[in-house]
Design a protein around this motif. Structure first.
Motif, mmCIF file in Angstrom:
data_model
loop_
_atom_site.group_PDB
_atom_site.id
_atom_site.type_symbol
_atom_site.label_atom_id
_atom_site.label_comp_id
_atom_site.label_asym_id
_atom_site.label_seq_id
_atom_site.Cartn_x
_atom_site.Cartn_y
_atom_site.Cartn_z
ATOM 1 N N VAL A 1 -5.073 8.133 -1.064
ATOM 2 C CA VAL A 1 -5.491 7.130 -0.083
ATOM 3 C C VAL A 1 -6.874 7.465 0.445
ATOM 4 O O VAL A 1 -7.342 8.596 0.319
ATOM 5 C CB VAL A 1 -4.478 7.018 1.107
ATOM 6 C CG1 VAL A 1 -3.166 6.418 0.666
ATOM 7 C CG2 VAL A 1 -4.292 8.346 1.809
ATOM 8 N N SER B 1 0.853 -1.197 0.000
ATOM 9 C CA SER B 1 0.000 0.000 0.000
ATOM 10 C C SER B 1 0.886 1.243 0.000
ATOM 11 O O SER B 1 2.064 1.211 0.361
ATOM 12 C CB SER B 1 -0.922 -0.018 1.210
ATOM 13 O OG SER B 1 -0.198 0.184 2.380
ATOM 14 N N LYS B 2 0.275 2.339 -0.414
ATOM 15 C CA LYS B 2 1.015 3.608 -0.553
ATOM 16 C C LYS B 2 1.542 4.087 0.799
ATOM 17 O O LYS B 2 2.646 4.632 0.888
ATOM 18 C CB LYS B 2 0.105 4.675 -1.169
ATOM 19 C CG LYS B 2 -0.237 4.401 -2.638
ATOM 20 C CD LYS B 2 -1.237 5.418 -3.152
ATOM 21 C CE LYS B 2 -1.761 4.974 -4.515
ATOM 22 N NZ LYS B 2 -2.858 5.827 -4.999
ATOM 23 N N ASP C 1 -5.590 2.196 -0.261
ATOM 24 C CA ASP C 1 -5.212 2.984 -1.431
ATOM 25 C C ASP C 1 -6.455 3.389 -2.212
ATOM 26 O O ASP C 1 -7.469 2.701 -2.216
ATOM 27 C CB ASP C 1 -4.308 2.160 -2.345
ATOM 28 C CG ASP C 1 -2.929 1.938 -1.747
ATOM 29 O OD1 ASP C 1 -2.176 1.094 -2.274
ATOM 30 O OD2 ASP C 1 -2.604 2.596 -0.732
#
Lengths: 130, 168
Positions: A25, A2-3, A20
């Motif tokens: 997000v 995930s970011k 995300d």
């Protein structure tokens, strides 16, 4: 991957998770914020999200509160302390906040509007389509 | 005429509830749910019930935080005025408070009632943004802004009553 790597927060019937989204997000907050001292539980979480947004250079966070049934005024305080961090950021660091609300929950429609003044132009209120 | 132990003539009211409870935060959500259900039934108005139960919850939270005596129940009252040209719902919370907190309360009410509900709420939001002590004291300004009620206080030595009147 995930970011931003942020764990889910669960406390009582409150659940907050960050996933995300195409443009950045999305934070989903569900349940209610009614603990006596949200600052000790929620503020560190929001601080972590804020810092990771900055380090990952993310430009948009959507905060989905459509399933947040109730929030006490101390809970509102945690959002105030988060959003007030945005104006002092550099233009490069600044990010947008989009709060997705539920018009069937009465405090959403009126209670959130004053928070926009904390970071003029950086926070939007969007009614949920669902 | 029916008088209860607090000197209130409850026969004047279409609806009346009075709750006494201790300084235990864990019961606040249950009390809020109960009040919301009661108002739903009394008014048949979900949006009104939402707002009034929020106001009740904020007042109850304040009373628990600032009550000076754990040997005396905090009292919450809800009164629904009988049919007249204007129906009114009144909520009241009563607790004992220290001199310091009575003084703080008086200052806060004086501050927030000086301005329009929106302006007062905005000023509190800005004040909280600049504070580092974790206190918000946002509850009363929030009640006034979100519900457009008439807020009032009665202080009898250390016995504090905070009330809110809603036109239905």
């Amino acid at each position: 991957m995930s970011k931003i790597d942020v764990n889910q927060l669960e406390e009582g019937n409150l659940k907050i998770e960050v996933v995300d989204s195409p443009e950045g997000v999305r934070m989903k907050i569900a349940g209610s914020i009614e603990m006596q001292n949200p600052r000790s539980i929620i503020s560190p979480y929001f601080d972590d999200v804020h810092n990771k947004i900055l380090s990952s250079k993310i430009k948009l966070i959507e905060i989905d509160i459509t399933e947040l049934q109730f929030m006490n005024s101390s809970g509102i305080g945690t959002f105030i302390k988060w959003f007030v961090k945005i104006p002092p950021l550099t233009d490069e660091e600044k990010y947008q906040v989009k709060i997705i609300y539920n018009r069937n929950i009465s405090w959403h429609t009126k209670g959130l509007a004053p928070l926009l003044s904390l970071a003029k132009g950086q926070i939007d209120l969007v009614e949920s389509k669902g | 005429m029916t008088i209860n132990s607090n000197g209130i003539d409850i026969s004047q009211y279409e609806g009346f509830i009075e709750l006494g409870f201790g300084q235990n935060w864990k019961f606040v959500p249950s009390i809020r749910t109960f009040i919301q259900n009661f108002i739903d039934i009394a008014l048949g108005n979900a949006s009104g019930a939402d707002k009034i139960s929020m106001a009740s919850s904020e007042m109850i939270e304040n009373a628990i935080k600032y009550s000076a005596r754990d040997d005396v129940p905090i009292t919450f009252r809800l009164l629904l005025a009988r049919d007249s040209d204007e129906k009114q719902l009144i909520i009241e919370i009563q607790n004992y408070a220290s001199d310091e907190n009575v003084s703080i309360l008086n200052n806060e009410v004086s501050k927030i009632t000086k301005d329009s509900p929106y302006e007062a709420y905005l000023k509190k939001v800005e004040e909280i943004a600049g504070r580092d002590d974790g206190k918000t004291m946002l509850g009363l300004a929030r009640i006034r802004y979100e519900t457009e009620c008439d807020l009032y206080t009665k202080i009898d030595k250390s016995l504090v009553t905070i009330g809110a009147k809603f036109s239905i």
